[in-house]
Design a protein around this motif. Sequence first.
Motif, PDB file in Angstrom:
ATOM      1  N   ARG A  47     -29.114  39.826  51.434  1.00  0.00           N
ATOM      2  CA  ARG A  47     -29.364  41.178  50.521  1.00  0.00           C
ATOM      3  C   ARG A  47     -30.282  40.282  49.191  1.00  0.00           C
ATOM      4  O   ARG A  47     -29.753  39.219  48.637  1.00  0.00           O
ATOM      5  CB  ARG A  47     -28.167  41.824  49.846  1.00  0.00           C
ATOM      6  N   VAL A  48     -31.386  40.955  48.836  1.00  0.00           N
ATOM      7  CA  VAL A  48     -32.226  40.434  47.884  1.00  0.00           C
ATOM      8  C   VAL A  48     -32.162  41.589  46.936  1.00  0.00           C
ATOM      9  O   VAL A  48     -32.587  42.691  47.168  1.00  0.00           O
ATOM     10  CB  VAL A  48     -33.444  40.005  48.209  1.00  0.00           C
ATOM     11  N   VAL A  49     -31.912  40.934  45.624  1.00  0.00           N
ATOM     12  CA  VAL A  49     -31.882  41.793  44.377  1.00  0.00           C
ATOM     13  C   VAL A  49     -32.867  41.232  43.543  1.00  0.00           C
ATOM     14  O   VAL A  49     -32.840  40.237  42.947  1.00  0.00           O
ATOM     15  CB  VAL A  49     -30.407  41.776  43.618  1.00  0.00           C
ATOM     16  N   ALA A  50     -33.925  42.047  43.104  1.00  0.00           N
ATOM     17  CA  ALA A  50     -34.750  42.105  42.117  1.00  0.00           C
ATOM     18  C   ALA A  50     -34.678  43.013  41.093  1.00  0.00           C
ATOM     19  O   ALA A  50     -34.102  44.197  41.106  1.00  0.00           O
ATOM     20  CB  ALA A  50     -36.361  41.906  42.781  1.00  0.00           C
ATOM     21  N   PRO A  51     -35.359  42.787  39.859  1.00  0.00           N
ATOM     22  CA  PRO A  51     -35.312  43.814  38.651  1.00  0.00           C
ATOM     23  C   PRO A  51     -35.970  45.297  39.250  1.00  0.00           C
ATOM     24  O   PRO A  51     -35.278  46.250  38.851  1.00  0.00           O
ATOM     25  CB  PRO A  51     -36.413  43.282  37.801  1.00  0.00           C
ATOM     26  N   HIS A  52     -36.708  45.298  40.143  1.00  0.00           N
ATOM     27  CA  HIS A  52     -37.378  46.734  40.537  1.00  0.00           C
ATOM     28  C   HIS A  52     -37.155  47.040  42.007  1.00  0.00           C
ATOM     29  O   HIS A  52     -37.502  48.122  42.472  1.00  0.00           O
ATOM     30  CB  HIS A  52     -38.695  46.653  40.248  1.00  0.00           C
ATOM     31  N   PHE A  53     -36.087  46.408  42.757  1.00  0.00           N
ATOM     32  CA  PHE A  53     -35.685  46.737  44.160  1.00  0.00           C
ATOM     33  C   PHE A  53     -34.635  45.960  44.589  1.00  0.00           C
ATOM     34  O   PHE A  53     -34.198  44.923  43.985  1.00  0.00           O
ATOM     35  CB  PHE A  53     -36.916  46.536  45.210  1.00  0.00           C
ATOM     36  N   VAL A  54     -33.912  46.628  45.670  1.00  0.00           N
ATOM     37  CA  VAL A  54     -32.742  45.945  46.261  1.00  0.00           C
ATOM     38  C   VAL A  54     -33.224  45.923  47.712  1.00  0.00           C
ATOM     39  O   VAL A  54     -33.683  47.128  48.159  1.00  0.00           O
ATOM     40  CB  VAL A  54     -31.636  46.369  46.229  1.00  0.00           C
ATOM     41  N   ALA A  55     -33.342  44.884  48.692  1.00  0.00           N
ATOM     42  CA  ALA A  55     -33.943  44.809  49.875  1.00  0.00           C
ATOM     43  C   ALA A  55     -33.062  43.919  50.765  1.00  0.00           C
ATOM     44  O   ALA A  55     -32.393  43.081  50.279  1.00  0.00           O
ATOM     45  CB  ALA A  55     -35.383  44.566  50.243  1.00  0.00           C
ATOM     46  N   GLY A  56     -33.376  43.956  52.001  1.00  0.00           N
ATOM     47  CA  GLY A  56     -32.734  42.979  52.979  1.00  0.00           C
ATOM     48  C   GLY A  56     -33.677  42.324  54.130  1.00  0.00           C
ATOM     49  O   GLY A  56     -34.692  42.894  54.393  1.00  0.00           O
ATOM     50  N   PHE A  57     -33.103  41.320  54.597  1.00  0.00           N
ATOM     51  CA  PHE A  57     -33.724  40.617  55.634  1.00  0.00           C
ATOM     52  C   PHE A  57     -32.630  40.020  56.531  1.00  0.00           C
ATOM     53  O   PHE A  57     -31.649  39.630  56.056  1.00  0.00           O
ATOM     54  CB  PHE A  57     -35.004  39.492  55.412  1.00  0.00           C
ATOM     55  N   GLU A  58     -33.069  39.650  57.872  1.00  0.00           N
ATOM     56  CA  GLU A  58     -32.241  39.104  58.804  1.00  0.00           C
ATOM     57  C   GLU A  58     -32.720  37.771  59.305  1.00  0.00           C
ATOM     58  O   GLU A  58     -34.057  37.677  59.352  1.00  0.00           O
ATOM     59  CB  GLU A  58     -32.147  40.025  60.026  1.00  0.00           C
ATOM     60  N   THR A  59     -31.842  36.748  59.195  1.00  0.00           N
ATOM     61  CA  THR A  59     -32.371  35.612  59.696  1.00  0.00           C
ATOM     62  C   THR A  59     -31.413  34.751  60.555  1.00  0.00           C
ATOM     63  O   THR A  59     -30.084  35.026  60.634  1.00  0.00           O
ATOM     64  CB  THR A  59     -32.180  34.584  58.226  1.00  0.00           C
ATOM     65  N   ASP A  60     -32.040  33.762  61.304  1.00  0.00           N
ATOM     66  CA  ASP A  60     -31.261  33.091  62.189  1.00  0.00           C
ATOM     67  C   ASP A  60     -31.489  31.520  62.060  1.00  0.00           C
ATOM     68  O   ASP A  60     -31.606  30.572  63.020  1.00  0.00           O
ATOM     69  CB  ASP A  60     -31.343  33.200  63.779  1.00  0.00           C
ATOM     70  N   GLY A  61     -32.131  31.130  60.805  1.00  0.00           N
ATOM     71  CA  GLY A  61     -32.608  29.865  60.306  1.00  0.00           C
ATOM     72  C   GLY A  61     -34.102  30.138  59.982  1.00  0.00           C
ATOM     73  O   GLY A  61     -34.788  29.348  59.508  1.00  0.00           O
TER      74      GLY A  61
END
Length: 57
Positions: free
Chosen positions: A8-22
Motif C-alpha cells: 500500500r502506497v500513501v501519498a498526499p493526494h492518493f492511496v494506491a497499491g502494487f503487487e511484487t514478488d521482488g
Amino acid sequence: MGLLTLVRVVAPHFVAGFETDGVVRRAAPIIKKLVGMTDEEARAFIHSKGWKASIVK
C-alpha cells in the motif's frame, strides 16, 4: 512468478497499491511507472517522492 506481496502506497493526494514478488508486477494506474522495478528501485522512488509504503498482511 513467486508469491505476490501487496504493498500500500500513501501519498498526499492518493492511496494506491502494487503487487511484487521482488519485481513490481502490477500496480494501480497512478503508480504504473513502478511496474518492472525491483523492490529496491521502487522503495527508492517512493522515498524520493516523500510517500509512505507498507506491506498489507
